[in-house]
Scaffold this motif. Structure first.
Motif, PDB file in Angstrom:
ATOM      1  N   ASP A 153     -69.094 -79.232 -74.183  1.00 22.17           N
ATOM      2  CA  ASP A 153     -69.362 -78.236 -73.150  1.00 22.17           C
ATOM      3  C   ASP A 153     -70.263 -78.778 -72.042  1.00 22.17           C
ATOM      4  O   ASP A 153     -70.502 -78.085 -71.049  1.00 22.17           O
ATOM      5  N   ASP A 154     -70.752 -80.013 -72.198  1.00 20.15           N
ATOM      6  CA  ASP A 154     -71.712 -80.561 -71.237  1.00 20.15           C
ATOM      7  C   ASP A 154     -71.175 -81.772 -70.489  1.00 20.15           C
ATOM      8  O   ASP A 154     -71.944 -82.512 -69.863  1.00 20.15           O
ATOM      9  N   LEU A 179     -71.877 -89.426 -64.234  1.00 20.97           N
ATOM     10  CA  LEU A 179     -70.547 -89.954 -64.540  1.00 20.97           C
ATOM     11  C   LEU A 179     -69.522 -88.838 -64.641  1.00 20.97           C
ATOM     12  O   LEU A 179     -68.342 -89.029 -64.331  1.00 20.97           O
ATOM     13  N   GLY A 180     -69.964 -87.642 -65.035  1.00 18.92           N
ATOM     14  CA  GLY A 180     -69.058 -86.505 -65.132  1.00 18.92           C
ATOM     15  C   GLY A 180     -68.556 -86.014 -63.793  1.00 18.92           C
ATOM     16  O   GLY A 180     -67.559 -85.275 -63.734  1.00 18.92           O
ATOM     17  N   ARG A 181     -69.210 -86.418 -62.713  1.00 20.24           N
ATOM     18  CA  ARG A 181     -68.765 -86.015 -61.373  1.00 20.24           C
ATOM     19  C   ARG A 181     -67.538 -86.807 -60.929  1.00 20.24           C
ATOM     20  O   ARG A 181     -66.692 -86.298 -60.185  1.00 20.24           O
ATOM     21  N   VAL A 182     -67.436 -88.041 -61.368  1.00 16.48           N
ATOM     22  CA  VAL A 182     -66.373 -88.913 -60.880  1.00 16.48           C
ATOM     23  C   VAL A 182     -65.304 -89.209 -61.930  1.00 16.48           C
ATOM     24  O   VAL A 182     -64.331 -89.901 -61.652  1.00 16.48           O
ATOM     25  N   TRP A 183     -65.506 -88.696 -63.134  1.00 12.25           N
ATOM     26  CA  TRP A 183     -64.544 -88.934 -64.213  1.00 12.25           C
ATOM     27  C   TRP A 183     -64.470 -87.692 -65.086  1.00 12.25           C
ATOM     28  O   TRP A 183     -65.483 -87.241 -65.619  1.00 12.25           O
ATOM     29  N   LYS A 184     -63.279 -87.147 -65.251  1.00 14.52           N
ATOM     30  CA  LYS A 184     -63.082 -85.998 -66.133  1.00 14.52           C
ATOM     31  C   LYS A 184     -62.899 -86.519 -67.555  1.00 14.52           C
ATOM     32  O   LYS A 184     -61.799 -86.903 -67.959  1.00 14.52           O
ATOM     33  N   PRO A 222     -62.169 -86.629 -71.339  1.00 15.05           N
ATOM     34  CA  PRO A 222     -61.371 -85.769 -72.223  1.00 15.05           C
ATOM     35  C   PRO A 222     -62.252 -84.905 -73.124  1.00 15.05           C
ATOM     36  O   PRO A 222     -63.199 -85.406 -73.741  1.00 15.05           O
ATOM     37  N   GLU A 223     -61.946 -83.625 -73.181  1.00 17.69           N
ATOM     38  CA  GLU A 223     -62.770 -82.686 -73.949  1.00 17.69           C
ATOM     39  C   GLU A 223     -62.334 -82.671 -75.410  1.00 17.69           C
ATOM     40  O   GLU A 223     -61.747 -81.715 -75.909  1.00 17.69           O
ATOM     41  N   ARG A 224     -62.635 -83.756 -76.067  1.00 13.51           N
ATOM     42  CA  ARG A 224     -62.364 -83.869 -77.504  1.00 13.51           C
ATOM     43  C   ARG A 224     -63.344 -84.888 -78.076  1.00 13.51           C
ATOM     44  O   ARG A 224     -63.848 -85.757 -77.349  1.00 13.51           O
TER      45      ARG A 224
END
Length: 206
Positions: free
Chosen positions: A84-85, A173-178, A180-182
């Protein structure tokens, strides 16, 4: 030029701080060689990264420690991040190069490229962090004026090739790379024109 003045200022600041002591930690950055293993964030708690102001260029609670004579790029990240983060994923670092190397490089922060690899599936992701405006002021943009004549009682100037410039970054890093939510483990390092940072690993957890 504004860029030339900003670089010279960084050189002089770094030279002035040359006497400060820094505790070594983790693996050093390297030039042209594969990144070394290890978790640069192991010597600090993950909670330290919660205090970091992201997308800034200053020392922070997440900045890796390096020796005075360090050259290269060193990075650190939290060891575990909840699914979630993932939109907030601190990647903190420090870079340090001598004047001869700096003269061959463009803006360091704008040229850093991240490479991420899943430790199990070998999925990869790459990209850069370009985002911030040139902070040069109007005064800095004025044509260069000739320097005043040297005074006999002034210490000799440090040769740019012999001085070391150092800078810090706290990227999201979360701004420029999505990511994977797993659940999974990812290994990340940075590259700058043949210079590679150490490699860090973070785990996505539920």
């Amino acid at each position: 030029m504004a860029v030339g003045r900003r670089w010279l200022a960084a050189v002089l600041v770094a030279a002035g701080l040359a006497g400060a002591t820094c505790a070594p930690r983790g693996d050093s950055g390297s030039t042209g060689a594969p990144p070394t293993g290890g978790h640069a964030g192991d010597a600090m708690s993950d909670a330290a990264f919660d205090k970091v102001r992201l997308d800034t260029f200053e020392p922070s609670e997440g900045s890796p420690k390096v020796d005075d004579d360090f050259t290269g790029i060193r990075i650190a990240m939290p060891a575990k991040v909840g699914m979630d983060d993932l939109s907030r994923l601190p990647l903190c670092g420090v870079w340090s190069f001598d004047g001869a190397t700096m003269g061959k490089l463009p803006s360091v922060e704008d040229s850093l490229v991240f490479l991420a690899r899943n430790a199990v599936t070998n999925e990869t992701a790459t990209g850069n962090f370009r985002m911030h405006e040139d902070p040069a002021s109007a005064a800095e943009m004025k044509p260069d004026e000739p320097p005043p004549p040297p005074r006999g009682d002034e210490p000799p100037l440090i040769e740019p090739e012999e001085a070391t410039a150092r800078g810090y970054f706290n990227f999201n890093l979360g701004r420029v790379w999505k990511v994977p939510e797993r659940p999974g483990k990812w290994r990340v390092h940075l590259v700058l024109h043949g210079t590679q940072s150490n490699e860090v690993e973070f785990e996505v957890v539920k």
